[in-house]
Design a protein around this motif. Structure first.
Motif, PDB file in Angstrom:
ATOM      1  N   PRO A 148       0.812  -1.222   0.000  1.00  0.00           N
ATOM      2  CA  PRO A 148       0.000   0.000   0.000  1.00  0.00           C
ATOM      3  C   PRO A 148       0.845   1.273   0.000  1.00  0.00           C
ATOM      4  O   PRO A 148       0.346   2.355  -0.327  1.00  0.00           O
ATOM      5  CB  PRO A 148      -0.820  -0.119   1.292  1.00  0.00           C
ATOM      6  N   LYS A 177       1.843   2.400  -6.886  1.00  0.00           N
ATOM      7  CA  LYS A 177       1.090   1.463  -6.039  1.00  0.00           C
ATOM      8  C   LYS A 177       0.609   0.278  -6.860  1.00  0.00           C
ATOM      9  O   LYS A 177       0.065  -0.673  -6.316  1.00  0.00           O
ATOM     10  CB  LYS A 177      -0.131   2.140  -5.421  1.00  0.00           C
ATOM     11  N   SER A 234      -2.079   6.428  -8.334  1.00  0.00           N
ATOM     12  CA  SER A 234      -0.621   6.516  -8.487  1.00  0.00           C
ATOM     13  C   SER A 234      -0.093   5.210  -9.060  1.00  0.00           C
ATOM     14  O   SER A 234      -0.444   4.138  -8.565  1.00  0.00           O
ATOM     15  CB  SER A 234       0.042   6.758  -7.133  1.00  0.00           C
ATOM     16  N   HIS A 282      -5.571   3.891  -3.368  1.00  0.00           N
ATOM     17  CA  HIS A 282      -5.510   2.592  -2.667  1.00  0.00           C
ATOM     18  C   HIS A 282      -6.488   1.572  -3.246  1.00  0.00           C
ATOM     19  O   HIS A 282      -6.346   0.368  -3.021  1.00  0.00           O
ATOM     20  CB  HIS A 282      -5.765   2.791  -1.164  1.00  0.00           C
TER      21      HIS A 282
END
Ligand code: PLP
Length: 400
Positions: free
Chosen positions: A25, A219, A216, A196
């Motif tokens: 994460p 990730k 992003s 996330h």
């Protein structure tokens, strides 16, 4: 096609270190094909984007390919895909631009579940123009951020609602679609932090109904950069600051300076890698991505059950994420032990189990964890049962 984790793992050189990675994460490991794409792009003929020479065409092709790949990943119009150095940078940029049309009497809604990058930029932008900030609260007992909790702070004065697709510590996945309906009912814009969520689920921004959605790449097995998507028509209405000779075209006018073509090539490779994880028999990249992400979600949910039940069984463990719909991320502490000490002790055993508030500062404070936070173990596409056994074995020794 089933999810073949060993085949997937064979593409990650960093796994040869023998580390068991639970820090996904915070940033995932990266497959060989992404590294090769970055190296390939930076060493082949490259000039500024145009269509005259081979080198100009290479840059142009990468930028067009980047927008198309993001379009396929999250189901958006590629013409509304904006490159960013990070999600934090993109949100700061867009908050300042959007705030130009706010003033006293206007209201902005942020959620207590969010990473600070989807809170503080909005608060600071609102303060600068005299707009009011209202908070949507999650329930610390259930970990849920309900539609009702968002509705409670909506009004005809609401201009924008910023909500995360998933809490990056406690994993809560709010019902984005229903929240979006409520947000649009009062005529506000819906700004979703997908950082996330995107690594763990097939995303359709069209289905969610977000006006802005971003994530992003680092990730989700790509390089350290981000993307934001909105409809080109909405982007056209925004009056952002830009250099005079820079183009006014959308989405380019939101991308400051020369683009990092090599990183964008790495992003395309990451999305292609995802598409090939468990593609099924589909022909389009979008369909292959959806199949892969659905297979990954099933795989990660199964491993999460094992991880969670094994950690829960250890003495003195307190778990903080209880939402019904969650990412494969657990957040916990161990009575009588400092999370920071466990983090370093686990590192010496070759297990990355960081402790922090992970910038979900409001979550950490709401849970009574102060600014120190707790331990976070997150699963990633390369996680296996053996990693979990090493994590649980290490914790057992520390807690004995
Ligand atoms: C949910 C969430 N939002 C935003 C961010 C920040 O992303 P970036 O580093 O791209 O600014 C993170 C990073 O941890 C995150 O987990």
């Amino acid at each position: 096609m089933t999810y073949d984790v060993n085949k997937i793992r064979s593409h990650f050189p960093s796994l040869n270190t023998g580390l068991a990675f639970f820090c996904g994460p915070g940033g995932s490991q990266v497959p060989d094909v992404v590294g090769a794409a970055i190296a390939g792009a930076i060493t082949k003929p490259i000039s500024n984007r145009n269509t005259n020479t081979e080198s100009e065409k290479n840059a142009e092709e990468i930028v067009v390919g980047f927008r198309q790949a993001v379009g396929d990943l999250i189901d958006v119009d590629p013409r509304g895909v904006v490159y960013g150095r990070s999600w934090t940078q993109l949100t700061y940029d867009f908050s300042r631009t959007l705030a130009k049309s706010w003033g006293p009497g206007d209201e902005i809604v942020v959620s207590r579940l969010d990473h600070d990058s989807n809170i503080r930029p909005w608060i600071q932008a609102a303060e600068a123009v005299g707009a009011t900030v209202r908070w949507a609260e999650f329930d610390s007992a259930t970990s849920e951020l309900t539609v009702a909790a968002v509705e409670a702070v909506l009004s005809p004065k609401t201009k924008l609602v910023a909500v995360t697709g998933a809490g990056n510590t406690i994993g809560t996945r709010p019902d984005l679609k229903a929240i979006g309906v409520a947000v649009h009912k009062v005529g506000a814009l819906f700004y979703v932090d997908g950082v996330h969520l995107t690594p763990h689920a097939a995303i359709s921004v069209k289905e969610i109904g977000a006006d802005f959605f971003g994530f992003s790449f680092y990730k989700l097995m790509g390089p350290h950069c981000a993307a934001l998507a909105a409809s080109p028509a909405l982007l056209e209405t925004l009056n952002n600051d830009k250099l005079l000779p820079a183009t006014s075209a959308v989405p380019e006018r939101f991308e400051f300076g020369t683009l990092p073509y090599e990183l964008m090539a790495g992003c395309i490779a990451a999305i292609d890698f995802i598409a090939e994880m468990a593609p099924g028999n589909s022909t389009t990249r979008r369909e292959r991505i959806v199949n892969s992400m659905n297979a990954l979600e099933k795989y990660e949910d199964g491993l999460l059950e094992y991880l969670e039940s094994s950690v829960k069984a250890l003495p003195g463990v307190v778990m903080y994420g209880h939402a019904k719909h969650r990412t494969p991320t657990i957040y916990f502490s161990c009575a009588g032990h400092s999370s920071a000490d466990i983090y370093t002790a686990m590192a010496s055993k070759g297990v990355t189990l960081p402790a922090s508030n992970f910038y979900a500062l409001e979550v950490s404070r709401t849970l009574g964890l102060g600014d120190a936070g707790a331990l976070r173990a997150g699963l990633a596409p390369y996680s296996i049962k053996d990693d979990v056994d090493r994590l649980v074995g290490g914790l057992k020794e520390i807690l004995a």
